[in-house]
Design a protein around this motif. Structure first.
Motif, mmCIF file in Angstrom:
data_model
loop_
_atom_site.group_PDB
_atom_site.id
_atom_site.type_symbol
_atom_site.label_atom_id
_atom_site.label_comp_id
_atom_site.label_asym_id
_atom_site.label_seq_id
_atom_site.Cartn_x
_atom_site.Cartn_y
_atom_site.Cartn_z
ATOM 1 N N PRO A 99 2.609 5.340 -6.223
ATOM 2 C CA PRO A 99 1.914 5.591 -4.949
ATOM 3 C C PRO A 99 2.304 6.973 -4.411
ATOM 4 C CG PRO A 99 3.785 4.145 -4.601
ATOM 5 C CD PRO A 99 3.730 4.411 -6.075
ATOM 6 N N ARG A 100 1.339 7.689 -3.863
ATOM 7 C CA ARG A 100 1.598 9.020 -3.308
ATOM 8 C C ARG A 100 1.120 9.046 -1.857
ATOM 9 N NH1 ARG A 100 -1.366 11.290 -8.579
ATOM 10 N NH2 ARG A 100 0.314 10.982 -10.092
ATOM 11 N N TYR A 101 1.901 9.713 -1.024
ATOM 12 C CA TYR A 101 1.603 9.814 0.401
ATOM 13 C C TYR A 101 1.291 11.280 0.692
ATOM 14 C CZ TYR A 101 3.974 5.386 -0.113
ATOM 15 O OH TYR A 101 4.333 4.134 -0.545
ATOM 16 N N ILE A 102 0.097 11.544 1.198
ATOM 17 C CA ILE A 102 -0.407 12.916 1.251
ATOM 18 C C ILE A 102 -0.905 13.253 2.648
ATOM 19 C CG2 ILE A 102 -2.044 14.550 0.200
ATOM 20 C CD1 ILE A 102 -2.246 12.607 -2.177
ATOM 21 N N THR A 103 -0.642 14.466 3.047
ATOM 22 C CA THR A 103 -1.209 14.994 4.277
ATOM 23 C C THR A 103 -1.425 16.488 4.103
ATOM 24 O OG1 THR A 103 -0.957 15.089 6.686
ATOM 25 C CG2 THR A 103 0.995 15.554 5.375
ATOM 26 N N LYS A 135 9.181 6.196 -9.543
ATOM 27 C CA LYS A 135 7.872 5.734 -10.011
ATOM 28 C C LYS A 135 7.023 6.907 -10.527
ATOM 29 C CE LYS A 135 7.506 1.502 -7.267
ATOM 30 N NZ LYS A 135 7.560 0.636 -8.467
ATOM 31 N N GLU A 136 7.081 8.043 -9.839
ATOM 32 C CA GLU A 136 6.300 9.202 -10.293
ATOM 33 C C GLU A 136 6.814 9.698 -11.637
ATOM 34 O OE1 GLU A 136 3.245 11.882 -10.253
ATOM 35 O OE2 GLU A 136 3.626 10.343 -8.721
ATOM 36 N N GLU A 137 8.113 9.697 -11.804
ATOM 37 C CA GLU A 137 8.697 10.140 -13.070
ATOM 38 C C GLU A 137 8.278 9.210 -14.209
ATOM 39 O OE1 GLU A 137 10.858 12.675 -15.531
ATOM 40 O OE2 GLU A 137 10.190 12.918 -13.458
ATOM 41 N N ALA A 138 8.261 7.911 -13.953
ATOM 42 C CA ALA A 138 7.857 6.957 -14.988
ATOM 43 C C ALA A 138 6.373 7.050 -15.304
ATOM 44 C CB ALA A 138 8.200 5.533 -14.528
ATOM 45 N N GLU A 239 9.668 10.683 -0.537
ATOM 46 C CA GLU A 239 8.940 9.796 0.373
ATOM 47 C C GLU A 239 9.657 9.655 1.706
ATOM 48 O OE1 GLU A 239 7.629 5.081 0.688
ATOM 49 O OE2 GLU A 239 8.265 5.912 -1.255
ATOM 50 N N SER A 240 10.988 9.595 1.678
ATOM 51 C CA SER A 240 11.743 9.441 2.930
ATOM 52 C C SER A 240 11.594 10.671 3.816
ATOM 53 C CB SER A 240 13.223 9.185 2.630
ATOM 54 O OG SER A 240 13.759 10.235 1.825
ATOM 55 N N ASP A 241 11.624 11.882 3.228
ATOM 56 C CA ASP A 241 11.408 13.096 4.020
ATOM 57 C C ASP A 241 9.988 13.139 4.561
ATOM 58 O OD1 ASP A 241 13.914 14.155 3.886
ATOM 59 O OD2 ASP A 241 13.499 15.560 2.252
ATOM 60 N N ASN A 254 -1.972 7.248 -0.064
ATOM 61 C CA ASN A 254 -3.244 7.981 -0.132
ATOM 62 C C ASN A 254 -3.778 8.048 -1.560
ATOM 63 O OD1 ASN A 254 -1.423 9.442 2.129
ATOM 64 N ND2 ASN A 254 -3.558 9.342 2.793
ATOM 65 N N GLU A 255 -2.895 7.915 -2.530
ATOM 66 C CA GLU A 255 -3.267 7.871 -3.945
ATOM 67 C C GLU A 255 -2.344 6.898 -4.656
ATOM 68 O OE1 GLU A 255 -4.690 12.489 -4.938
ATOM 69 O OE2 GLU A 255 -2.839 11.669 -5.787
ATOM 70 N N ILE A 256 -2.881 6.241 -5.670
ATOM 71 C CA ILE A 256 -2.050 5.429 -6.571
ATOM 72 C C ILE A 256 -2.518 5.729 -7.990
ATOM 73 C CG2 ILE A 256 -1.225 3.143 -7.196
ATOM 74 C CD1 ILE A 256 -2.101 2.144 -4.462
ATOM 75 N N ALA A 257 -1.664 6.379 -8.761
ATOM 76 C CA ALA A 257 -1.962 6.651 -10.168
ATOM 77 C C ALA A 257 -1.421 5.498 -11.002
ATOM 78 C CB ALA A 257 -1.335 7.967 -10.601
ATOM 79 N N ILE A 258 -2.248 5.001 -11.933
ATOM 80 C CA ILE A 258 -1.911 3.776 -12.663
ATOM 81 C C ILE A 258 -2.060 4.021 -14.165
ATOM 82 C CG2 ILE A 258 -2.458 1.333 -12.967
ATOM 83 C CD1 ILE A 258 -3.838 1.553 -10.143
ATOM 84 N N VAL A 259 -1.047 3.587 -14.922
ATOM 85 C CA VAL A 259 -1.065 3.708 -16.380
ATOM 86 C C VAL A 259 -1.301 2.331 -16.981
ATOM 87 C CG1 VAL A 259 0.228 4.368 -18.440
ATOM 88 C CG2 VAL A 259 0.485 5.687 -16.328
ATOM 89 N N ALA A 260 -2.302 2.230 -17.834
ATOM 90 C CA ALA A 260 -2.643 0.943 -18.454
ATOM 91 C C ALA A 260 -1.684 0.613 -19.585
ATOM 92 C CB ALA A 260 -4.078 0.980 -18.971
ATOM 93 N N ALA A 261 -1.540 -0.678 -19.857
ATOM 94 C CA ALA A 261 -0.720 -1.127 -20.982
ATOM 95 C C ALA A 261 -1.407 -0.775 -22.298
ATOM 96 C CB ALA A 261 -0.493 -2.631 -20.883
ATOM 97 N N ASP A 262 -0.639 -0.760 -23.370
ATOM 98 C CA ASP A 262 -1.195 -0.457 -24.689
ATOM 99 C C ASP A 262 -2.311 -1.437 -25.026
ATOM 100 O OD1 ASP A 262 0.599 1.598 -24.960
ATOM 101 O OD2 ASP A 262 2.045 0.436 -26.149
ATOM 102 N N GLY A 263 -3.406 -0.893 -25.527
ATOM 103 C CA GLY A 263 -4.539 -1.723 -25.920
ATOM 104 C C GLY A 263 -5.498 -2.048 -24.802
#
Length: 435
Positions: A99-103, A135-138, A239-241, A254-263
């Motif tokens: 999840p990303r928080y954007i302004t 989470k962003e790193e993963a 996120e805390s800052d 504001n955004e959620i980037a999602i990676v699908a499982a294999d297959g």
């Protein structure tokens, strides 16, 4: 049917005998021409399309994941974010998400050294993104794109990462806007949270007269560079800052980037989200749908250009085959006349020359396929072409390659049939006597 099979069998025999009796150097030269023609047909188009495909892959790998959920146009965030995240945590179709928080924000670089109001402030507008670092790193491995300094540590506060597009020392677009000057790890910058209408993300122009809501000093911890503008053109804090600066208390992203499982395909994953009515809370797009529209148009134009260049190569190759077969048939006109005189049907003779043309095309294309998939595709994957907007690869799909191979074989067959037909039409006795 028996006559057709007989024609094919005898034609194969005559064609094979002509090939093994032909000059070896001539045969090799024709095969080389056909190989180069096949490479021209596949590689040129593949590289042109690969320039855009490389950008699309980078966009998926570094920014959007397989599916990205963004806030709806008339909303300030993704409502019911917690419900979506609960679903992601429980789903076996998802491996990672961020999840990303954007302004919108403005950043000023020279506020400490600017002595008077006659000196223009080194200020620009950008998106300020608050990240859950783990989470962003993963999800994207964002820290691997650091070119200076270090990435954010969730246990620290008061640090910021600046995208290289915003730095004068690294930006490729400094002619379009005034980037931040003299930005290094350890430099102090002032970040101001501004109303949404305060800047234009496309031009990075800011209205200095618009009042800001909050201002805080940050220390630049590093600079990050990718060829994805949504990453390299942003500012990143923890996120805390972000919550302290913006005063945001809800958990809506504001955004959620999602990676699908294999297959699991991105379209299937999107369908699951739609089935759960998540489109009521946010805009759901696959990585393919999330790329800018102009990139799709460029990809279509490049594919067309590659096909035109490949088409010219096919014409050249067909003319080469035509000339070779025609000269071969002319020099063997007496032989053809004798075959006709002893009762060999003209269709058998025509088929024999078509088989010669097929031989050249199949052997040449086979070598081309071997070169493309055994050498060129792996080489481009390991060492992509370095372009400002993408890392270009070679796109050679099996389906596209088979279509081009089929076109080449058909054109080659006609290039062998036409000259043989022209010679066979001559009077049998004139052919035997060489008249």
């Amino acid at each position: 049917m028996p006559r057709i099979f007989q024609t094919i069998r005898v034609g194969w025999f005559l064609g094979f005998r002509q090939i093994i009796r032909a000059n070896i150097w001539t045969t090799l030269l024709i095969i080389v021409v056909m190989t180069l023609t096949f490479l021209n047909l596949v590689v040129i188009s593949g590289i042109l399309v690969g320039l855009i495909e490389g950008g699309n892959r980078a966009n998926r790998d570094q920014y959007s994941g397989d599916v990205i959920i963004r806030q709806l146009p008339d909303e300030s965030d993704i409502t019911r974010t917690t419900a979506i995240i609960d679903h992601l945590d429980a789903s076996s179709l998802v491996t990672e998400y961020s999840p990303r928080y954007i302004t919108s924000a403005t950043i000023e670089a020279n506020y400490q050294t600017r002595r008077d109001f006659n000196t223009d402030p080194n200020t620009l507008g950008s998106s300020l993104v608050g990240l859950d670092i783990a989470k962003e790193e993963a999800t994207t491995g964002i820290s691997r794109f650091m070119i200076e300094g270090e990435f954010l540590d969730p246990s620290e506060s008061g640090y910021i990462i600046i995208g290289a597009t915003l730095s004068e020392r690294h930006s490729n677009f400094s002619d379009l806007f005034d980037p931040l000057r003299e930005i290094y790890p350890g430099t102090r910058v002032k970040v101001s949270i501004a109303p949404e209408a305060n800047f234009n993300q496309d031009t990075l122009e800011v209205d200095p007269l618009t009042p800001t809501r909050a201002t805080q000093e940050f220390i630049v911890k590093g600079l990050l560079e990718t060829k994805v503008n949504e990453v390299s053109g942003r500012l990143f804090i923890t996120e805390s800052d972000f919550r302290r600066l913006t005063g945001r208390t809800n958990l809506n992203a504001n955004e959620i980037a999602i990676v699908a499982a294999d297959g699991v395909s991105e379209n299937n994953l999107k369908s699951v989200f739609l089935a759960n009515d998540f489109d009521r809370y946010g805009e759901i797009k696959t990585s393919t749908e999330a790329i800018p529209q102009f990139l799709e148009q460029i990809e279509t134009a490049f594919a067309l250009l590659g096909n035109v260049i490949g088409g010219i190569g096919i014409i050249v190759a067909s003319i080469t085959i035509f000339i070779v077969i025609y000269i071969n048939a002319i020099t063997r006109r007496k032989y053809i006349g004798i075959l006709k005189a002893i009762g060999i049907h003209k269709g058998v003779i025509q088929w024999a020359y078509v088989m010669q043309a097929f031989f050249y095309a199949i052997i040449g294309s086979g070598l081309g396929v071997l070169i493309v998939y055994a050498l060129l595709v792996p080489a481009f994957d390991r060492n992509p072409l370095n372009f400002p907007f993408s890392d270009g690869i070679l796109v050679a799909t099996p389906r596209g390659t088979l279509i081009r191979l089929g076109i080449l074989l058909v054109v080659t067959a006609f290039a062998g049939l036409i000259p043989a037909t022209l010679v066979i039409r001559k009077n049998t006795l004139d052919s035997i006597l060489g008249r």
